[in-house]
Design a protein around this motif. Structure first.
Motif, PDB file in Angstrom:
ATOM      1  N   ASP A  96       0.819  -1.219   0.000  1.00 50.14           N
ATOM      2  CA  ASP A  96       0.000   0.000   0.000  1.00 50.14           C
ATOM      3  C   ASP A  96       0.858   1.276   0.000  1.00 50.14           C
ATOM      4  OD1 ASP A  96      -2.285  -1.600  -0.111  1.00 50.14           O
ATOM      5  OD2 ASP A  96      -2.467  -1.730   2.045  1.00 50.14           O
ATOM      6  N   SER A  97       0.276   2.374   0.417  1.00 49.87           N
ATOM      7  CA  SER A  97       1.007   3.642   0.449  1.00 49.87           C
ATOM      8  C   SER A  97       1.339   4.017   1.892  1.00 49.87           C
ATOM      9  CB  SER A  97       0.162   4.753  -0.194  1.00 49.87           C
ATOM     10  OG  SER A  97      -0.970   5.037   0.602  1.00 49.87           O
ATOM     11  N   SER A  99       0.589   6.707   3.475  1.00 51.46           N
ATOM     12  CA  SER A  99      -0.581   7.269   4.160  1.00 51.46           C
ATOM     13  C   SER A  99      -1.500   6.163   4.664  1.00 51.46           C
ATOM     14  CB  SER A  99      -1.370   8.167   3.204  1.00 51.46           C
ATOM     15  OG  SER A  99      -0.588   9.265   2.798  1.00 51.46           O
ATOM     16  N   ILE A 100      -1.716   5.153   3.828  1.00 52.11           N
ATOM     17  CA  ILE A 100      -2.605   4.062   4.236  1.00 52.11           C
ATOM     18  C   ILE A 100      -1.979   3.258   5.372  1.00 52.11           C
ATOM     19  CG2 ILE A 100      -3.551   1.850   3.422  1.00 52.11           C
ATOM     20  CD1 ILE A 100      -4.314   3.303   0.821  1.00 52.11           C
ATOM     21  N   TYR A 103      -2.430   5.133   8.514  1.00 46.13           N
ATOM     22  CA  TYR A 103      -3.813   4.954   8.980  1.00 46.13           C
ATOM     23  C   TYR A 103      -3.944   3.658   9.781  1.00 46.13           C
ATOM     24  CZ  TYR A 103      -8.943   4.726   8.687  1.00 46.13           C
ATOM     25  OH  TYR A 103     -10.280   4.652   8.974  1.00 46.13           O
ATOM     26  N   THR A 132       0.534  15.098   4.769  1.00 46.36           N
ATOM     27  CA  THR A 132      -0.375  13.961   4.618  1.00 46.36           C
ATOM     28  C   THR A 132      -0.458  13.142   5.903  1.00 46.36           C
ATOM     29  OG1 THR A 132      -1.082  12.209   3.082  1.00 46.36           O
ATOM     30  CG2 THR A 132       1.263  12.300   3.624  1.00 46.36           C
ATOM     31  N   ILE A 136      -4.096  12.384   7.832  1.00 43.74           N
ATOM     32  CA  ILE A 136      -4.548  11.066   8.305  1.00 43.74           C
ATOM     33  C   ILE A 136      -4.864  11.135   9.800  1.00 43.74           C
ATOM     34  CG2 ILE A 136      -3.751   8.698   8.751  1.00 43.74           C
ATOM     35  CD1 ILE A 136      -4.396   9.021   5.832  1.00 43.74           C
TER      36      ILE A 136
ATOM     37  N   PRO B 250     -12.452   8.176   5.040  1.00 44.14           N
ATOM     38  CA  PRO B 250     -11.527   8.297   6.174  1.00 44.14           C
ATOM     39  C   PRO B 250     -10.047   8.273   5.811  1.00 44.14           C
ATOM     40  CG  PRO B 250     -12.548   6.114   6.141  1.00 44.14           C
ATOM     41  CD  PRO B 250     -13.219   6.916   5.074  1.00 44.14           C
ATOM     42  N   LEU B 251      -9.701   7.760   4.624  1.00 41.58           N
ATOM     43  CA  LEU B 251      -8.287   7.680   4.252  1.00 41.58           C
ATOM     44  C   LEU B 251      -7.874   9.000   3.599  1.00 41.58           C
ATOM     45  CD1 LEU B 251      -8.476   4.022   2.961  1.00 41.58           C
ATOM     46  CD2 LEU B 251      -7.192   4.787   4.953  1.00 41.58           C
ATOM     47  N   SER B 252      -7.786  10.006   4.446  1.00 35.64           N
ATOM     48  CA  SER B 252      -7.652  11.391   3.998  1.00 35.64           C
ATOM     49  C   SER B 252      -6.191  11.746   3.724  1.00 35.64           C
ATOM     50  CB  SER B 252      -8.240  12.331   5.052  1.00 35.64           C
ATOM     51  OG  SER B 252      -7.782  11.941   6.348  1.00 35.64           O
ATOM     52  N   GLY B 253      -5.628  11.166   2.664  1.00 34.15           N
ATOM     53  CA  GLY B 253      -4.231  11.441   2.318  1.00 34.15           C
ATOM     54  C   GLY B 253      -4.108  12.572   1.309  1.00 34.15           C
ATOM     55  N   TRP B 254      -2.871  12.906   0.993  1.00 34.51           N
ATOM     56  CA  TRP B 254      -2.619  14.148   0.235  1.00 34.51           C
ATOM     57  C   TRP B 254      -3.107  14.102  -1.206  1.00 34.51           C
ATOM     58  CZ3 TRP B 254       1.594  15.431  -3.370  1.00 34.51           C
ATOM     59  CH2 TRP B 254       2.329  14.319  -3.779  1.00 34.51           C
ATOM     60  N   CYS B 278      -5.937   8.734  -1.929  1.00 32.43           N
ATOM     61  CA  CYS B 278      -5.276   8.860  -0.628  1.00 32.43           C
ATOM     62  C   CYS B 278      -3.791   9.156  -0.830  1.00 32.43           C
ATOM     63  CB  CYS B 278      -5.510   7.607   0.205  1.00 32.43           C
ATOM     64  SG  CYS B 278      -4.686   7.645   1.813  1.00 32.43           S
ATOM     65  N   GLY B 279      -2.977   8.114  -1.095  1.00 34.80           N
ATOM     66  CA  GLY B 279      -1.535   8.313  -1.221  1.00 34.80           C
ATOM     67  C   GLY B 279      -1.057   8.131  -2.658  1.00 34.80           C
ATOM     68  N   THR B 280       0.243   8.259  -2.834  1.00 33.81           N
ATOM     69  CA  THR B 280       0.888   8.128  -4.136  1.00 33.81           C
ATOM     70  C   THR B 280       0.638   6.732  -4.713  1.00 33.81           C
ATOM     71  OG1 THR B 280       2.570   9.555  -3.189  1.00 33.81           O
ATOM     72  CG2 THR B 280       3.081   8.559  -5.302  1.00 33.81           C
TER      73      THR B 280
END
Lengths: 427, 427
Positions: A96-97, A99-100, A103, A132, A136, B250-254, B278-280
């Motif tokens: 995944d990323s 950010s995830i 989370y 970011t 989150i 909810p996955l509030s990424g950039w 969400c993310g890259t």
């Protein structure tokens, strides 16, 4: 004592890590000081990506999930990465990323806090943390009845309170290159009953990290910066073994199931770190990242992260001293800390005017760094010229060249030429 | 009336979609009926993946985020995909995994229900829905105070109640190939005040889907099955425009931020579907998926999804009739519905004994389908032999060959030979 171009060439000639540069494609005419945003391509990645597509996918098809080891890539890549961060095999998954993954671990940490210490209802981070990460945290805190408290850089005493559940930090600041003392901060947090989450986006592959030695709680990070995994390469997650089997993370997909191929109707999380997986992973991008990890591991016989760190500090020391010698009088100031223990693998400069245009003028000359705007909302007025040094493929002559071009851009006022101040989206 | 091999060859010769097969690599000696698990490689993907690695990454480096259009891939690919599903440009993004996208839309739906209709506290799905969808729903329901109620296949009247918030269904069942009437069910749900979430994993690129025509609420799906996007290709998410701007996921990424490059400290979701990012994203895998989407769009001048659907039904009709003609007396039963309106693009068979070994024996002969175990916990005793028909590259002679091999495996009891019954992990 002034350093000359000849000195720099001599340093490259004596550098035992110099042969590692041959593992990477560094474009002709480019001095690439942006490996902290997107690392260069390991030479092996081109052939490997082609192999995954034309052999494993096109010919092997569905059989490759087993025959080509696709299904176990998150763990296999995780085991390779673990060696670079003071973690053990079985403690890291690549997936995944960032950010995830953040989370997932922040959710687990909040669940843990709610259960073990319900009076702890605050999450502390730094105002200048990577945005970011804050996004989150904002969402999760709101949804779970926690308060997100942002403190000024380094003002972490505020986190060591009985109402604080989690301290969430980025180890090396993306904007300034300042590095935290992970061990000391984690120990202080632990003493105060506070869980720690470390974002290693600018640390993994850049500076020595010892997650188990620091006794940290959670860590996440990025595959496409210093690990040279390719654009948008999957990220990683580490959870201390004392927590890894304790809580479920909310993204309870089948790759994190104890028996994913049973297709059982009920979710039963895998033991340990594998429960931090969720859905099927992008295999071609994973394969490119594995090439990046293998290139990092090629440094192990040459001294590994300690040797890379020594070279990184030599490069950033050289850059700082050359800028101060050769660009004096141009209003350039150093943002990154001078102390080795407080510095990541990048050097950030600032100037009261023209930072963006100077970066553009350098890029036009083939010296690729990047620009970071002022962060007015956080009270940070400085505009940043950011230069990342990846010791795997950056040398001392490269460093000389970068400063030489900076000097020329400043001496000739080249940056004031039309065009360089025209802003467009950057990453 | 019996169909002969010559008939099948004649059907291929007259098939206006036949030239599309040349867009794909179909390995020599393989009859590939597993495109509903992992689609074959579009020929263009090999060169495109190489280009992303050796040109855009290795030479373009960080500049390629803009210059090569990496940053807008989720939207660009989403716009292409929208054309296949009755959605408009700007309504779909390609990103993350199906499980993660389901988490986002179910979270949004639960938030919406809690606000608009707090007495609705039940999420209904089918017991035989794809397990990972149920895992995600279990976790979210528990965390948000909702109850997940699983009903028997098709017993959806139970969902049309005043206490039900969301009906979460997979359009085409992965195990049986049975297809729901999206329009009728969505209308009934809407009439009862129930939101609908459709998983299109086995629908997108396989059967015509009209999301706006059905007035559905949310949809997610998979890039690596009928869309031929490569192993673990990113997934997609669609949200009806009446909801897309209303709730945050909810996955509030950039990547979902209104101004991702401002690096503002506060999260402010983008307008519309982009807030579901969400993310890259993994760019190399995304690029392969774009080749799959382009190959799908190459069918548009030939009649598009309607023409593909007509061929798919002809193929699955032929397969069913050949199995019944040529494998009679071997205890093979049809699981997939006979009615066209109830059938996806796959045919599932069952047998009281030997299903796994028969599939293995077929694979050894180059006829690749797959096996799905009984799902005892859900009360489903049948073991499944599953055959997916992707009309882009599967022909009528392929279908004949598959049945011919099945007949031989059954006639000779080849499946009872040592080895074929030895189970190992499959996907």
């Amino acid at each position: 004592m002034t350093t000359t171009l000849q000195d720099c060439r001599a340093m490259d000639a004596q550098d035992p890590l110099r042969p590692l540069r041959d593992l990477f494609v560094v474009p002709q005419g480019v001095t690439y000081l942006d490996g902290n945003s997107l690392g260069v391509m390991p030479k092996s990645a081109a052939a490997r990506v082609a192999q995954v597509a034309t052999e494993e996918w096109a010919q092997g098809l569905i059989r490759s999930w087993n025959a080509a080891g696709w299904f176990t890539m998150p763990q296999r890549l995780g085991d390779k990465l673990a060696q670079l961060m003071g973690a053990k095999a079985g403690e890291v998954v690549v997936t995944d990323s960032t950010s995830i993954n953040l989370y997932k671990v922040l959710s687990a940490a909040l669940t843990m806090a709610a259960q073990d210490a319900p009076h702890r209802t605050v999450v502390v981070s730094e105002r200048t943390n990577f945005p970011t990460d804050l996004y989150i945290a904002q969402g999760l805190c709101k949804a779970n009845g926690f308060t997100l408290e942002l403190v000024d850089d380094g003002a972490l005493d505020a986190a060591m309170r009985p109402d604080v559940a989690v301290l969430m930090l980025t180890h090396v600041n993306y904007r300034t290159g300042a590095m935290h003392d992970m061990k000391a901060i984690t120990a202080a947090a632990q003493g105060a009953g506070v869980l720690t989450i470390w974002d290693l986006a600018h640390s993994a592959g850049a500076v020595p990290v010892d997650l188990n030695g620091a006794d940290a709680d959670f860590a996440v990070g990025c595959g496409y910066k210093y690990l040279n995994g390719g654009p948008g390469a999957p990220a990683f997650v580490w959870v201390h073994p004392r927590h890894a089997g304790r809580f479920e993370q909310p993204l309870s997909g089948w790759w994190g199931h104890a028996a994913p191929f049973e297709f059982a109707p009920g979710y039963r999380p895998a033991e340990g770190i594998s429960r931090y997986l969720c859905g099927t992973q992008p295999i071609i991008s994973m394969a490119a990242l594995e090439c990046g990890l293998d290139a990092m591991l090629a440094a192990q016989p040459l001294g590994g992260m300690q040797a890379l760190r020594a070279k990184s500090l030599a490069l950033t020391d050289l850059f700082i001293s050359l800028v101060e010698q050769r660009c004096a009088g141009h209003g350039i100031e150093l943002v990154t800390p001078r102390g080795h223990a407080q510095r990541g693998s990048q050097v950030c400069l600032t100037r009261s005017e023209g930072a963006y245009a100077i970066v553009q003028a350098l890029i036009a000359r083939g010296v690729i760094g990047d620009y970071r705007a002022a962060d007015v909302a956080s009270g940070v007025q400085q505009e940043i010229l950011r230069f990342g040094f990846t010791p795997l493929y950056i040398g001392f002559e490269d460093t000389w060249n970068a400063v030489e071009h900076l000097k020329q851009v400043l001496d000739t006022h080249e940056w004031q030429r039309a065009g360089f101040n025209q802003k467009h989206a950057v990453t």
